[in-house]
Design an enzyme around this catalytic site. Structure first.
Site, PDB file in Angstrom:
ATOM      1  N   ASP A 159     -22.064  14.775 -17.969  1.00 44.25           N
ATOM      2  CA  ASP A 159     -23.506  13.930 -17.664  1.00 44.25           C
ATOM      3  C   ASP A 159     -24.201  13.839 -18.714  1.00 44.25           C
ATOM      4  O   ASP A 159     -25.700  14.082 -18.525  1.00 44.25           O
ATOM      5  CB  ASP A 159     -24.115  15.045 -16.535  1.00 44.25           C
ATOM      6  CG  ASP A 159     -23.117  15.367 -15.276  1.00 44.25           C
ATOM      7  OD1 ASP A 159     -22.465  14.381 -14.976  1.00 44.25           O
ATOM      8  OD2 ASP A 159     -23.055  16.691 -14.765  1.00 44.25           O
ATOM      9  N   LYS A 189     -22.940   9.034 -20.636  1.00 40.28           N
ATOM     10  CA  LYS A 189     -21.807   8.323 -21.461  1.00 40.28           C
ATOM     11  C   LYS A 189     -21.665   6.827 -20.654  1.00 40.28           C
ATOM     12  O   LYS A 189     -21.345   6.001 -21.357  1.00 40.28           O
ATOM     13  CB  LYS A 189     -20.389   8.850 -21.014  1.00 40.28           C
ATOM     14  CG  LYS A 189     -20.240  10.256 -21.721  1.00 40.28           C
ATOM     15  CD  LYS A 189     -18.751  10.890 -21.628  1.00 40.28           C
ATOM     16  CE  LYS A 189     -18.808  11.310 -20.240  1.00 40.28           C
ATOM     17  NZ  LYS A 189     -19.524  12.663 -19.941  1.00 40.28           N
ATOM     18  N   GLY A 190     -22.122   6.881 -19.182  1.00 40.42           N
ATOM     19  CA  GLY A 190     -21.982   5.443 -18.653  1.00 40.42           C
ATOM     20  C   GLY A 190     -22.655   4.403 -19.260  1.00 40.42           C
ATOM     21  O   GLY A 190     -22.319   3.374 -19.518  1.00 40.42           O
ATOM     22  N   ALA A 209     -14.997  12.227 -12.128  1.00 38.72           N
ATOM     23  CA  ALA A 209     -16.334  11.667 -13.033  1.00 38.72           C
ATOM     24  C   ALA A 209     -17.436  10.902 -12.239  1.00 38.72           C
ATOM     25  O   ALA A 209     -17.084  10.680 -11.111  1.00 38.72           O
ATOM     26  CB  ALA A 209     -15.525  10.901 -13.885  1.00 38.72           C
ATOM     27  N   GLY A 210     -18.568  10.894 -13.050  1.00 36.14           N
ATOM     28  CA  GLY A 210     -19.357  10.272 -12.237  1.00 36.14           C
ATOM     29  C   GLY A 210     -20.486   9.459 -13.338  1.00 36.14           C
ATOM     30  O   GLY A 210     -21.248  10.140 -14.005  1.00 36.14           O
ATOM     31  N   HIS A 211     -19.819   8.166 -13.500  1.00 36.19           N
ATOM     32  CA  HIS A 211     -20.444   7.142 -14.552  1.00 36.19           C
ATOM     33  C   HIS A 211     -21.572   6.383 -13.816  1.00 36.19           C
ATOM     34  O   HIS A 211     -21.154   5.417 -13.095  1.00 36.19           O
ATOM     35  CB  HIS A 211     -19.182   6.663 -15.299  1.00 36.19           C
ATOM     36  CG  HIS A 211     -18.686   7.423 -16.126  1.00 36.19           C
ATOM     37  ND1 HIS A 211     -17.418   7.119 -16.986  1.00 36.19           N
ATOM     38  CD2 HIS A 211     -18.790   8.749 -16.485  1.00 36.19           C
ATOM     39  CE1 HIS A 211     -17.095   7.996 -17.498  1.00 36.19           C
ATOM     40  NE2 HIS A 211     -17.813   9.112 -17.218  1.00 36.19           N
ATOM     41  N   THR A 216     -15.738  19.482  -7.749  1.00 37.71           N
ATOM     42  CA  THR A 216     -16.205  18.340  -7.088  1.00 37.71           C
ATOM     43  C   THR A 216     -15.462  18.059  -5.878  1.00 37.71           C
ATOM     44  O   THR A 216     -15.926  17.173  -4.842  1.00 37.71           O
ATOM     45  CB  THR A 216     -16.263  17.212  -8.112  1.00 37.71           C
ATOM     46  OG1 THR A 216     -14.770  16.857  -8.430  1.00 37.71           O
ATOM     47  CG2 THR A 216     -16.870  17.290  -9.364  1.00 37.71           C
ATOM     48  N   GLN A 223     -16.190  13.665 -17.965  1.00 39.40           N
ATOM     49  CA  GLN A 223     -16.714  15.318 -18.168  1.00 39.40           C
ATOM     50  C   GLN A 223     -17.158  15.566 -19.467  1.00 39.40           C
ATOM     51  O   GLN A 223     -17.631  14.660 -20.068  1.00 39.40           O
ATOM     52  CB  GLN A 223     -15.462  16.220 -17.841  1.00 39.40           C
ATOM     53  CG  GLN A 223     -15.443  15.879 -16.147  1.00 39.40           C
ATOM     54  CD  GLN A 223     -14.426  15.251 -15.724  1.00 39.40           C
ATOM     55  OE1 GLN A 223     -13.224  15.037 -16.559  1.00 39.40           O
ATOM     56  NE2 GLN A 223     -14.649  14.554 -14.558  1.00 39.40           N
ATOM     57  N   ARG A 230     -28.256  19.871 -10.595  1.00 36.96           N
ATOM     58  CA  ARG A 230     -27.622  20.380 -11.964  1.00 36.96           C
ATOM     59  C   ARG A 230     -28.348  21.574 -12.363  1.00 36.96           C
ATOM     60  O   ARG A 230     -29.686  21.424 -12.441  1.00 36.96           O
ATOM     61  CB  ARG A 230     -27.586  19.319 -13.077  1.00 36.96           C
ATOM     62  CG  ARG A 230     -26.673  18.174 -12.619  1.00 36.96           C
ATOM     63  CD  ARG A 230     -26.787  16.982 -13.749  1.00 36.96           C
ATOM     64  NE  ARG A 230     -25.890  16.006 -13.061  1.00 36.96           N
ATOM     65  CZ  ARG A 230     -26.161  14.635 -13.364  1.00 36.96           C
ATOM     66  NH1 ARG A 230     -27.167  14.206 -14.177  1.00 36.96           N
ATOM     67  NH2 ARG A 230     -25.324  13.547 -13.039  1.00 36.96           N
ATOM     68  N   LYS A 241     -31.479  11.072 -23.175  1.00 40.03           N
ATOM     69  CA  LYS A 241     -32.512  11.576 -22.334  1.00 40.03           C
ATOM     70  C   LYS A 241     -33.720  12.118 -23.200  1.00 40.03           C
ATOM     71  O   LYS A 241     -34.242  13.062 -22.969  1.00 40.03           O
ATOM     72  CB  LYS A 241     -31.826  12.541 -21.400  1.00 40.03           C
ATOM     73  CG  LYS A 241     -31.024  11.627 -20.356  1.00 40.03           C
ATOM     74  CD  LYS A 241     -30.895  12.544 -18.950  1.00 40.03           C
ATOM     75  CE  LYS A 241     -31.039  11.673 -18.036  1.00 40.03           C
ATOM     76  NZ  LYS A 241     -30.846  12.305 -16.684  1.00 40.03           N
TER      77      LYS A 241
HETATM   78  P1  IMP Z   1     -13.116  19.542 -10.761  1.00 37.31           P
HETATM   79  O1  IMP Z   1     -13.033  18.564 -12.051  1.00 37.31           O
HETATM   80  O2  IMP Z   1     -13.348  18.894  -9.561  1.00 37.31           O
HETATM   81  O3  IMP Z   1     -11.999  20.387 -10.691  1.00 37.31           O
HETATM   82  O4  IMP Z   1     -14.420  20.661 -11.269  1.00 37.31           O
HETATM   83  C1  IMP Z   1     -14.337  21.569 -12.290  1.00 37.31           C
HETATM   84  C2  IMP Z   1     -15.561  21.740 -12.779  1.00 37.31           C
HETATM   85  O5  IMP Z   1     -15.934  20.570 -13.579  1.00 37.31           O
HETATM   86  C3  IMP Z   1     -16.810  21.951 -11.991  1.00 37.31           C
HETATM   87  O6  IMP Z   1     -17.688  22.715 -12.762  1.00 37.31           O
HETATM   88  C4  IMP Z   1     -17.486  20.572 -11.780  1.00 37.31           C
HETATM   89  O7  IMP Z   1     -18.955  20.538 -11.338  1.00 37.31           O
HETATM   90  C5  IMP Z   1     -17.257  20.062 -13.343  1.00 37.31           C
HETATM   91  N1  IMP Z   1     -17.141  18.721 -13.452  1.00 37.31           N
HETATM   92  C6  IMP Z   1     -16.132  17.992 -13.019  1.00 37.31           C
HETATM   93  N2  IMP Z   1     -16.502  16.656 -13.192  1.00 37.31           N
HETATM   94  C7  IMP Z   1     -17.663  16.605 -13.698  1.00 37.31           C
HETATM   95  C8  IMP Z   1     -18.657  15.415 -14.206  1.00 37.31           C
HETATM   96  O8  IMP Z   1     -18.334  14.623 -14.231  1.00 37.31           O
HETATM   97  N3  IMP Z   1     -19.939  15.949 -14.832  1.00 37.31           N
HETATM   98  C9  IMP Z   1     -20.254  17.157 -14.832  1.00 37.31           C
HETATM   99  N4  IMP Z   1     -19.519  18.280 -14.171  1.00 37.31           N
HETATM  100  C10 IMP Z   1     -18.102  17.839 -13.778  1.00 37.31           C
END
Ligand code: IMP
Length: 406
Positions: free
Chosen positions: A13, A16-17, A39-41, A125, A219, A299, A325
């Site tokens: 977070d 990157k997007g 991921a969340g872009h 997630t 990530q 967050r 930011k």
């Molecule tokens: P997973 O990737 O869903 O297995 O989650 C494992 C850990 O990585 C957790 O603490 C998630 O909140 C974190 N996480 C996974 N993807 C992201 C992301 O894109 N941004 C921030 N944290 C992430």
């Protein structure tokens, strides 16, 4: 022609997007090499906001060919949904613009179930990422290539049978409806089929033609399965090494861009030395709108941890830092950054006088308040890497280029 890699230096977070989108307009190829729909872009252009989880951010620009590499795990059902979402927003998603590796592994509803029942303490997630990678490493995974000949149905049935035998007894939660899942996977499989190919040959061809290439990390470094705060990590290699295995082609990156947020955030559980469980943390969350793009979770927020970013620098060899930011720090009397830890493992802070002025949208370094510039200079000196870009707001144009990017 240049080769870029963009990687998060913290816990994801980092914004990157936006940089991916800035670069993507100039790129011929954009590659995702690890992770999946976790991921969340977010890409913001004018009043349009695009949130992508699986499909590379390069799709928005419309110019680049986008790759989901062999190191990724792909949920065909989420893929079909995301494709619909983007197409509704007028973004073209065609096999000419998006190619998915036949070697990438499939995420199924069973993996999401297992993620939910097994990984509660990590705070994942819930997208089935860990269990899909577990199956890959355990050699019981299903590669996307088996969608092409339909053999994935049989493999999925076998896996589901195995897991269902102990799932209810061991985990105490009702198992998935296998027949329903097969139908969903079959339907989504038909939609994803035209996109599946040998991405290694495609990437190699772009390299041979000396094209402009961008590798888009997901990530952040501290969520890397090897280098992060294990076991509170994701299940893939989010660092530069992951780009080589997960893309499958050797690339000499000209710009290794580290994304650093001007403070720190983390979603999910795990250590966070500079976390602020007080009004200041609450204020950062509010000002930075720090809510997960994938899960909507608030967050956790805290001061910048430079010691941690330095570690990310060692791992990834950044030669260009993008600071995001900064505008969210306006109005703080004092700003802190951790520069070390004491014997008890607590952060040792350097303090900086803050600035009152709104700086959102500033594009000229000289127009920043002096204290903001001092903060930037300190980070640059501490890391020994130039901060090439400073982001001053959510919009694509809210950037200060200290160093040219292309
Ligand atoms: P997973 O990737 O869903 O297995 O989650 C494992 C850990 O990585 C957790 O603490 C998630 O909140 C974190 N996480 C996974 N993807 C992201 C992301 O894109 N941004 C921030 N944290 C992430």
């Amino acid at each position: 022609m240049a080769k870029y890699i963009v990687l998060g230096a913290q816990w994801g977070d980092e914004g990157k997007g936006k940089i991916v989108d800035l670069l993507a307009g100039h790129m011929d190829l954009v590659v995702r090499f690890q992770g999946g729909a976790n991921a969340g872009h977010t890409v913001i252009i004018g009043d349009q906001k695009y949130i992508m989880h699986l499909i590379p951010g390069g799709i928005v620009s419309g110019k680049a060919v986008n790759i989901i590499g062999n190191g990724c795990v792909v949920d065909p059902i989420t893929f079909a949904e995301e494709m619909d979402y983007l197409q509704k927003k007028g973004i073209e998603v065609s096999p000419e613009k998006l190619v998915i590796s036949a070697q990438a592994h499939m995420v199924t509803p069973m993996h999401k179930y297992l993620d939910r029942v097994l990984n509660k303490k990590i705070g994942t997630t819930g997208r089935g990422i860990g269990p899909a990678y577990t199956d890959k490493i355990q050699r019981t995974g299903i590669r996307l290539e088996s969608i092409l000949d339909g053999s994935f149905v049989e493999r999925f049935k076998q896996n589901a049978q195995l897991y269902s035998q102990f799932a209810t007894q061991l985990y105490g939660e009702k198992f998935i409806n296998v027949d329903e899942s097969i139908e969903q996977l079959k339907a989504a499989g038909e939609r994803i089929k035209p996109f599946i190919n040998d991405t290694i040959e495609i990437i190699a061809d772009f390299v041979r033609r000396d094209a402009d290439i961008l590798y888009e990390g997901a990530q952040g470094t501290m969520l890397d399965v090897d280098h992060g705060t294990y076991p509170f990590v994701t299940s893939s290699s989010t660092t530069i090494g992951g780009a080589y295995t997960g893309g499958g082609v050797y690339i000499d990156f000209d710009k290794r861009i580290g994304l650093v947020k001007a403070y720190t955030t983390r979603v999910g559980e795990g250590p966070f030395p500079t976390e602020l469980n007080d009004e200041t943390g609450e204020r950062l969350r509010k000002l930075g709108n720090e809510f997960g793009a994938t899960t909507g979770r608030p967050r956790r927020c805290g001061w910048l941890d430079l010691k941690l970013v330095q570690r990310a620098q060692i791992i990834n060899g950044f030669n260009y830092i993008s600071l995001s930011k900064l505008s969210c720090l306006s109005g703080f009397k004092t700003i802190k950054a951790a520069v070390d830890y004491n014997a008890q493992g607590e952060p040792v802070y350097e303090e900086f006088p803050g600035w009152e002025e709104e700086i959102e949208g500033i594009t000229d370094l000289e127009l920043l308040p002096e204290n903001a510039r001092r903060y930037i200079d300190f980070i640059e000196q501490y890391l020994g890497v130039p901060i090439g870009l400073v982001s001053t707001g959510p919009d694509r144009n809210h950037v200060i280029f200290k160093e040219a990017l292309w």
